[in-house]
Design a protein around this motif. Structure first.
Motif, PDB file in Angstrom:
ATOM      1  N   HIS A 444       0.792  -1.226   0.000  1.00  0.00           N
ATOM      2  CA  HIS A 444       0.000   0.000   0.000  1.00  0.00           C
ATOM      3  C   HIS A 444       0.826   1.278   0.000  1.00  0.00           C
ATOM      4  O   HIS A 444       0.321   2.336  -0.362  1.00  0.00           O
ATOM      5  CB  HIS A 444      -0.932   0.002   1.216  1.00  0.00           C
ATOM      6  N   ALA A 445       2.090   1.211   0.429  1.00  0.00           N
ATOM      7  CA  ALA A 445       2.884   2.454   0.508  1.00  0.00           C
ATOM      8  C   ALA A 445       3.042   3.099  -0.854  1.00  0.00           C
ATOM      9  O   ALA A 445       3.043   4.325  -0.987  1.00  0.00           O
ATOM     10  CB  ALA A 445       4.253   2.162   1.124  1.00  0.00           C
ATOM     11  N   ILE A 446       3.176   2.265  -1.884  1.00  0.00           N
ATOM     12  CA  ILE A 446       3.368   2.824  -3.235  1.00  0.00           C
ATOM     13  C   ILE A 446       2.094   3.535  -3.693  1.00  0.00           C
ATOM     14  O   ILE A 446       2.147   4.561  -4.367  1.00  0.00           O
ATOM     15  CB  ILE A 446       3.793   1.702  -4.210  1.00  0.00           C
ATOM     16  N   MET A 447       0.941   2.988  -3.288  1.00  0.00           N
ATOM     17  CA  MET A 447      -0.318   3.650  -3.618  1.00  0.00           C
ATOM     18  C   MET A 447      -0.452   4.964  -2.842  1.00  0.00           C
ATOM     19  O   MET A 447      -0.823   6.009  -3.393  1.00  0.00           O
ATOM     20  CB  MET A 447      -1.497   2.729  -3.269  1.00  0.00           C
ATOM     21  N   GLU A 448      -0.117   4.924  -1.559  1.00  0.00           N
ATOM     22  CA  GLU A 448      -0.231   6.111  -0.705  1.00  0.00           C
ATOM     23  C   GLU A 448       0.651   7.248  -1.241  1.00  0.00           C
ATOM     24  O   GLU A 448       0.228   8.400  -1.301  1.00  0.00           O
ATOM     25  CB  GLU A 448       0.177   5.736   0.721  1.00  0.00           C
ATOM     26  N   PRO A 480      10.394  -2.704  -5.862  1.00  0.00           N
ATOM     27  CA  PRO A 480      11.005  -2.774  -7.204  1.00  0.00           C
ATOM     28  C   PRO A 480      10.366  -3.817  -8.108  1.00  0.00           C
ATOM     29  O   PRO A 480      10.413  -3.680  -9.329  1.00  0.00           O
ATOM     30  CB  PRO A 480      12.466  -3.132  -6.891  1.00  0.00           C
ATOM     31  N   ALA A 481       9.771  -4.869  -7.534  1.00  0.00           N
ATOM     32  CA  ALA A 481       9.233  -5.952  -8.357  1.00  0.00           C
ATOM     33  C   ALA A 481       7.751  -5.774  -8.701  1.00  0.00           C
ATOM     34  O   ALA A 481       7.168  -6.620  -9.371  1.00  0.00           O
ATOM     35  CB  ALA A 481       9.428  -7.288  -7.630  1.00  0.00           C
ATOM     36  N   THR A 482       7.139  -4.687  -8.245  1.00  0.00           N
ATOM     37  CA  THR A 482       5.703  -4.547  -8.472  1.00  0.00           C
ATOM     38  C   THR A 482       5.388  -4.378  -9.964  1.00  0.00           C
ATOM     39  O   THR A 482       6.172  -3.786 -10.719  1.00  0.00           O
ATOM     40  CB  THR A 482       5.139  -3.340  -7.706  1.00  0.00           C
ATOM     41  N   LYS A 483       4.259  -4.905 -10.368  1.00  0.00           N
ATOM     42  CA  LYS A 483       3.813  -4.750 -11.746  1.00  0.00           C
ATOM     43  C   LYS A 483       2.767  -3.650 -11.874  1.00  0.00           C
ATOM     44  O   LYS A 483       2.207  -3.423 -12.951  1.00  0.00           O
ATOM     45  CB  LYS A 483       3.245  -6.075 -12.251  1.00  0.00           C
ATOM     46  N   GLN A 484       2.482  -2.985 -10.758  1.00  0.00           N
ATOM     47  CA  GLN A 484       1.491  -1.920 -10.781  1.00  0.00           C
ATOM     48  C   GLN A 484       2.007  -0.755 -11.622  1.00  0.00           C
ATOM     49  O   GLN A 484       3.166  -0.349 -11.500  1.00  0.00           O
ATOM     50  CB  GLN A 484       1.207  -1.443  -9.357  1.00  0.00           C
ATOM     51  N   ARG A 485       1.151  -0.206 -12.471  1.00  0.00           N
ATOM     52  CA  ARG A 485       1.564   0.853 -13.374  1.00  0.00           C
ATOM     53  C   ARG A 485       1.032   2.195 -12.901  1.00  0.00           C
ATOM     54  O   ARG A 485      -0.025   2.284 -12.267  1.00  0.00           O
ATOM     55  CB  ARG A 485       1.070   0.550 -14.783  1.00  0.00           C
ATOM     56  N   ALA A 486       1.769   3.234 -13.265  1.00  0.00           N
ATOM     57  CA  ALA A 486       1.385   4.576 -12.843  1.00  0.00           C
ATOM     58  C   ALA A 486       0.013   4.959 -13.383  1.00  0.00           C
ATOM     59  O   ALA A 486      -0.789   5.586 -12.688  1.00  0.00           O
ATOM     60  CB  ALA A 486       2.435   5.583 -13.303  1.00  0.00           C
ATOM     61  N   ILE A 487      -0.279   4.549 -14.610  1.00  0.00           N
ATOM     62  CA  ILE A 487      -1.535   4.961 -15.224  1.00  0.00           C
ATOM     63  C   ILE A 487      -2.739   4.403 -14.456  1.00  0.00           C
ATOM     64  O   ILE A 487      -3.767   5.070 -14.324  1.00  0.00           O
ATOM     65  CB  ILE A 487      -1.579   4.537 -16.719  1.00  0.00           C
ATOM     66  N   SER A 488      -2.619   3.168 -13.942  1.00  0.00           N
ATOM     67  CA  SER A 488      -3.737   2.592 -13.182  1.00  0.00           C
ATOM     68  C   SER A 488      -3.934   3.320 -11.860  1.00  0.00           C
ATOM     69  O   SER A 488      -5.062   3.538 -11.416  1.00  0.00           O
ATOM     70  CB  SER A 488      -3.501   1.100 -12.944  1.00  0.00           C
ATOM     71  N   LEU A 489      -2.836   3.704 -11.218  1.00  0.00           N
ATOM     72  CA  LEU A 489      -2.970   4.462  -9.976  1.00  0.00           C
ATOM     73  C   LEU A 489      -3.528   5.854 -10.239  1.00  0.00           C
ATOM     74  O   LEU A 489      -4.302   6.395  -9.437  1.00  0.00           O
ATOM     75  CB  LEU A 489      -1.605   4.556  -9.284  1.00  0.00           C
ATOM     76  N   LYS A 490      -3.155   6.430 -11.359  1.00  0.00           N
ATOM     77  CA  LYS A 490      -3.697   7.747 -11.692  1.00  0.00           C
ATOM     78  C   LYS A 490      -5.207   7.672 -11.887  1.00  0.00           C
ATOM     79  O   LYS A 490      -5.956   8.541 -11.408  1.00  0.00           O
ATOM     80  CB  LYS A 490      -3.016   8.274 -12.955  1.00  0.00           C
TER      81      LYS A 490
END
Length: 784
Positions: A444-448, A480-490
């Motif tokens: 969750h930190a990367i989302m926060e 570093p290994a996450t596959k989450q993309r910036a566009i989805s978080l945006k």
């Protein structure tokens, strides 16, 4: 019972001419000068010397350096009590050295008093830009010269500024004030913060690094006696060996071997017992009274406010002072031989007693569930740095669980150095580190952190490139290994902002307009709701708003039940996302106005406190309304709930929840388990806190106290209870019982419920278990 003697501890003195700018008569310690020297060339310095050895002074020495004398400093302390202490220390240091600087303590109350007519964010930004704006409120002369300043604040205020959590009109200004106005930042008690809070600081470090602030001379000093292992791991991802240094007893240069030393901690005789602290005190009241009769100053520290208040009732004849959350500042400062305290004194709290020749605390009794907690608490006793008399031993009674007591019994009668003791505590299986769950940082930190990144990139040229660059920066640090993309978080946070604005529309009827301004957003909200409703296990539906825009009158606007369901869905999603942006706790129960004539909760006759704590620990009378509360107390209640404490509960109560659902058991599990959700409609339940405890009926108003709130939580089904309990056993978090009533078939089922921020910490730790469950299910043979 186990007895262990911790030997007296000494620290090396710095050479007399090590820092000519230092003028105080108290000699400098070697580690303090090492810290000063390290900050000349290294952007990030962490001092890990033991508690009671002057780490705060080590950080303040930086103010003497020519590069810092004309620049601002930010000092972050985890509690308001420490803010006041550090502000006083900084003022004394600055006055003693004739520095032209101002010091300001900035907690919520102090900032709120500056100019109540201003928005909180506007007030904070103006204060950080130029405190002279509030010269009159700060008691500064009207012609005061603008000088560099030291702001001592709490991490909450810093976090809300850094993460764009003030009002939209102030977010950018407050962020820039924190990022740009300070040349030197000190973070005290760095071990105190959990992994969510630690990640928030990492984000700040990453921004300063990304924007090359460190190469322009800015620096950070971290103070921590007991840093956990993963702190170094994450710092190593941001800083290499040339840009960070740890000032530790373990890496003192060999040339210091012959330096003179000075006592900092007296000998400490530990008695370790397996018990409950209130039971130990009840059995040893006479001994505690004898300490007081012998003019020995003592402190009793427990993690539980309820236990401290029980002990206060047991020891009333000794007139102890309580240092707890509900106590006012005036009572906390009352000087008495016996102090009863909650963990607010664990972190850097100085019990003072100026004028006393020996240590301020002679006897200590404490409980502890975690190794670092134990180290911090026994560090309150025997602090003799700067005292005239340094050889009088201190004594401490440490109360731990049975397993930890057995582990420590292997060292019975031994005499240990402080470093040897610290190494033993670090290896104890049954007193683990308090904040060892670091799954939050990976998940969750990367989302926060993405939310402020999105706001920052909007302020920069080449917005999309800036967003990608900043996102890559935090991904490299957190996951570093996450596959989450910036566009989805945006997309996620754009939806969050739109949902908040939709809920805040005034008048409420504007929500349902389908004109050019509102129609598109309303259609997408409805599409999101339908997507959520039709998704299930192994089936994820994603509808676009355009599919529903022409049909909104028929499908939504003329359907009152659908409108209520849509509002509930949007409210739940906003509540869930907002919960991520709480620095300390995402869910807190309602506050009650308290009439406490016997002072069982605090020394205040009229007070306010968490209703759930009060219901679990005290016999309560619920006033029918605020009018009757005022008639009885003469005080206007500032809370919806008004109660009188009529006695202690014995046994105490364990609170749980009831929840009624129209889903079938299988649908409920699919929709609400294995992810953090927001629930509304929870009713409180209670049972006695003892083996075979009986259910207890709560007052109906208390039972329904949180029924209308959206509560962020993690619901755990029975098949996952053992993994959950195993995780909770080594953490500061806990679960409550949840009884779900299914209206479809009249059955009920028990779950475990973890509320608030804790839910975001626990979920990542259960992911592997959930994956194993799914694999086991897919591997089961199918019989036809």
């Amino acid at each position: 019972m186990t007895t262990i003697t911790l030997l007296a501890h000494e620290e090396k003195l710095a050479p007399a001419d090590a820092l000519p700018e230092y003028r105080h008569t108290t000699p400098l310690l070697y580690h303090q000068v090492r810290t000063y020297d390290a900050l000349k060339a290294t952007p990030l310095v962490m001092n890990t010397y033991p508690t009671g050895t002057g780490k705060t002074l080590a950080a303040l020495l930086r103010l003497l350096h020519p590069d810092q004398r004309n620049r601002n400093t930010l000092l972050i302390a985890p509690t308001n009590a420490l803010i006041d202490q550090h502000a006083a220390e900084a003022r004394e240091f600055i006055a003693h050295h004739g520095l032209k600087m101002q010091v300001f303590a900035a907690n919520a109350a102090a900032l709120g008093a500056l100019d109540p007519s201003l928005r909180p964010g506007e007030r904070l930004q103006r204060f950080l830009e130029n405190p002279l704006t509030f010269a009159e409120q700060l008691s500064l002369p009207y012609d005061a010269e603008k000088q560099p300043f030291v702001v001592v604040t709490n991490p909450d205020i810093f976090y809300y500024g850094l993460y764009f959590q003030y009002r939209r009109t102030d977010q950018r200004n407050v962020f820039q004030a924190f990022i740009g106005n300070f040349h030197y930042v000190v973070i005290d008690e760095f071990h105190y913060y959990d992994n969510k809070q630690f990640a928030n600081f990492l984000f700040f470090f990453a921004l300063w690094k990304q924007w090359s602030y460190f190469t322009h001379g800015r620096s950070i000093c971290l103070l921590s006696a007991t840093p956990r292992a993963n702190v170094h791991m994450y710092l190593d991802r941001l800083f290499d060996a040339t840009t960070q240094i740890c000032i530790s007893p373990d890496n003192e240069p060999p040339e210091s071997a012959g330096y003179k030393t000075i006592p900092t901690l007296s000998e400490l005789r530990l008695t370790i017992v397996a018990d409950q602290i209130e039971s130990w005190v009840a059995a040893n009241r006479q001994q505690i009274a004898e300490w007081q009769a012998a003019q020995l100053d003592s402190v009793i520290i427990s993690s539980s406010l309820g236990r401290i208040n029980d002990i206060n009732a047991l020891l009333q004849q000794l007139d102890p002072v309580r240092i707890t959350g509900p106590e006012p500042q005036s009572e906390r400062q009352r000087v008495r031989p016996l102090i009863l305290a909650t963990p607010t004194v664990d972190i850097g709290y100085n019990f003072g007693r100026p004028g006393k020749c020996r240590q301020s605390i002679d006897r200590l009794v404490c409980d502890a569930r975690f190794g670092d907690e134990l180290t911090q608490r026994i560090g309150r006793a025997g602090r003799v740095l700067g005292r005239v008399e340094t050889t009088t031993p201190s004594e401490a009674v440490v109360i731990v669980n049975d397993e930890a007591a057995d582990e420590l019994h292997a060292y019975d009668t031994q005499r240990l150095s402080r470093s040897a003791w610290a190494a033993i505590v670090a290896r104890l299986q049954h007193l683990p580190p308090k904040h060892q769950l670091d799954g939050y940082i990976r998940s969750h930190a990367i989302m926060e952190a993405f939310y402020p990144i999105m706001q920052i990139s909007g302020l920069l040229e080449a917005e999309e490139a800036a967003l990608e660059e900043l996102y890559q920066m935090i991904r490299d640090v957190f996951a570093p290994a996450t596959k989450q993309r910036a566009i989805s978080l945006k997309r996620f946070f754009s939806a969050y902002d739109k949902r908040r604005r939709w809920l805040n529309q005034s008048p409420e009827t504007k929500r349902w307009l389908i004109d050019e301004w509102n129609g598109k957003a309303l259609a997408q909200h409805f599409a999101d709701y339908v997507s959520w409703r039709e998704s299930g296990k192994g089936k994820e539906m994603r509808y676009k708003g355009a599919m529903f825009r022409q049909q909104l009158p028929a499908l939504l606007l003329n359907q009152p039940q659908q409108k209520r369901a849509l509002v509930a869905f949007i409210e739940s999603q906003v509540a869930l996302t907002r919960a991520i942006f709480n620095f300390r706790e995402a869910y807190q129960g309602p506050t009650a106005a308290v009439y406490d004539p016997q002072h069982r909760l605090s020394s205040e006759t009229v007070n306010s406190y968490d209703l759930l704590h009060l219901a679990a620990h005290y016999q309560l009378y619920c006033f029918p309304n605020q009018v009757e509360f005022k008639q009885v107390t003469g005080t206007q209640a500032l809370a919806e709930f008004c109660v009188e404490i009529q006695g202690f509960r014995d046994p105490k109560l364990t609170l749980g929840f009831d929840y009624e659902t129209a889903y079938s058991p299988e649908e409920f599990k699919q929709r609400y388990c294995r992810s953090v959700v927001a629930l509304r409609g929870l009713k409180l339940t209670a049972k006695e806190r003892c083996p075979d405890g009986m259910p207890t009926q709560l007052d109906q108003r208390i039972r329904s106290a949180i029924e209308t709130e959206w509560v962020p939580c993690l619901i755990v089904a029975q098949e996952s209870w053992w993994p959950l309990l195993s995780i909770l056993k080594g953490s500061p978090f806990y679960a409550r019982q949840l009884l779900v009533d299914y209206t479809t078939d009249g059955t009920s089922e028990e779950y475990k419920l973890v509320t608030g921020t804790a839910a975001f910490h626990i979920l990542p730790e259960l992911k592997r278990h959930y994956a194993m469950l799914d694999k086991k299910l897919s591997d089961e043979p199918i019989f036809v």
